[in-house]
Design a protein around this motif. Structure first.
Motif, PDB file in Angstrom:
ATOM      1  N   GLN A 175      45.904  39.867  48.084  1.00 30.93           N
ATOM      2  CA  GLN A 175      45.334  38.635  47.532  1.00 30.93           C
ATOM      3  C   GLN A 175      44.666  37.825  48.641  1.00 30.93           C
ATOM      4  O   GLN A 175      45.311  37.404  49.589  1.00 30.93           O
ATOM      5  CB  GLN A 175      46.427  37.820  46.861  1.00 30.93           C
ATOM      6  CG  GLN A 175      45.935  37.000  45.720  1.00 30.93           C
ATOM      7  CD  GLN A 175      47.071  36.588  44.809  1.00 30.93           C
ATOM      8  OE1 GLN A 175      48.224  36.592  45.192  1.00 30.93           O
ATOM      9  NE2 GLN A 175      46.739  36.223  43.592  1.00 30.93           N
ATOM     10  N   GLU A 204      38.009  45.395  40.025  1.00 33.88           N
ATOM     11  CA  GLU A 204      39.210  44.884  40.688  1.00 33.88           C
ATOM     12  C   GLU A 204      40.316  44.629  39.667  1.00 33.88           C
ATOM     13  O   GLU A 204      41.481  44.965  39.896  1.00 33.88           O
ATOM     14  CB  GLU A 204      38.887  43.593  41.448  1.00 33.88           C
ATOM     15  CG  GLU A 204      40.066  43.023  42.192  1.00 33.88           C
ATOM     16  CD  GLU A 204      39.726  41.771  42.973  1.00 33.88           C
ATOM     17  OE1 GLU A 204      40.673  41.044  43.339  1.00 33.88           O
ATOM     18  OE2 GLU A 204      38.539  41.499  43.223  1.00 33.88           O
ATOM     19  N   HIS A 215      38.014  42.353  49.981  1.00 33.32           N
ATOM     20  CA  HIS A 215      36.981  41.681  49.194  1.00 33.32           C
ATOM     21  C   HIS A 215      35.720  41.599  50.040  1.00 33.32           C
ATOM     22  O   HIS A 215      35.665  40.854  51.004  1.00 33.32           O
ATOM     23  CB  HIS A 215      37.438  40.282  48.783  1.00 33.32           C
ATOM     24  CG  HIS A 215      38.722  40.295  48.018  1.00 33.32           C
ATOM     25  ND1 HIS A 215      38.773  40.505  46.671  1.00 33.32           N
ATOM     26  CD2 HIS A 215      40.003  40.170  48.429  1.00 33.32           C
ATOM     27  CE1 HIS A 215      40.034  40.482  46.266  1.00 33.32           C
ATOM     28  NE2 HIS A 215      40.801  40.290  47.317  1.00 33.32           N
ATOM     29  N   ILE A 265      44.072  46.307  39.533  1.00 32.14           N
ATOM     30  CA  ILE A 265      45.295  45.500  39.461  1.00 32.14           C
ATOM     31  C   ILE A 265      46.160  45.964  38.294  1.00 32.14           C
ATOM     32  O   ILE A 265      47.372  46.144  38.446  1.00 32.14           O
ATOM     33  CB  ILE A 265      44.944  43.995  39.350  1.00 32.14           C
ATOM     34  CG1 ILE A 265      44.320  43.515  40.665  1.00 32.14           C
ATOM     35  CG2 ILE A 265      46.189  43.175  39.002  1.00 32.14           C
ATOM     36  CD1 ILE A 265      43.677  42.149  40.578  1.00 32.14           C
ATOM     37  N   ARG A 294      50.436  43.121  45.738  1.00 29.54           N
ATOM     38  CA  ARG A 294      49.639  41.988  45.250  1.00 29.54           C
ATOM     39  C   ARG A 294      49.583  40.869  46.282  1.00 29.54           C
ATOM     40  O   ARG A 294      48.523  40.290  46.539  1.00 29.54           O
ATOM     41  CB  ARG A 294      50.256  41.492  43.935  1.00 29.54           C
ATOM     42  CG  ARG A 294      49.379  40.675  43.079  1.00 29.54           C
ATOM     43  CD  ARG A 294      48.156  41.438  42.628  1.00 29.54           C
ATOM     44  NE  ARG A 294      47.300  40.440  42.037  1.00 29.54           N
ATOM     45  CZ  ARG A 294      46.067  40.157  42.422  1.00 29.54           C
ATOM     46  NH1 ARG A 294      45.486  40.862  43.340  1.00 29.54           N
ATOM     47  NH2 ARG A 294      45.395  39.194  41.873  1.00 29.54           N
TER      48      ARG A 294
END
Length: 100
Positions: free
Chosen positions: A65, A41, A71, A45, A61
């Protein structure tokens, strides 16, 4: 070929484009990117920050998030992988085509 710091191997421009595409997809978890390309991850990023314009990176982002679908650990039980009924079988990022 491009090189990202912290990544284990070099990615072609085509692979970078595919990683970016997968990172923008809401239902593609980071673990799927790691499985196909070996990028954690944090690597994704860094790649996104390097490859996108600043405002696009900030928008991406903010979007991913804490997003449960990005996730795997935040997903609901029983949600393994989204696959559209219109999507063909994909194996290691190569689309299996039906031969006529």
């Amino acid at each position: 070929m491009n090189r990202c710091s912290g990544m284990e191997h070099e990615l072609t421009d085509q692979e970078i484009d595919r990683v970016i595409e997968m990172a923008w997809e809401d239902r593609t978890p980071f673990s799927a990117i790691e499985f196909q390309f070996g990028l954690t991850e944090a690597d994704v990023i860094r790649l996104m920050k390097r490859e996108l314009k600043l405002n696009s990176w900030k928008r991406w982002r903010a979007r991913v998030q804490g997003r449960a679908t990005k996730h795997r650990s935040l997903r609901q039980t029983g949600v393994e992988r989204f696959k559209s009924k219109a999507q063909k079988q994909i194996t290691y990022n190569k689309i299996s085509k039906k031969r006529y």
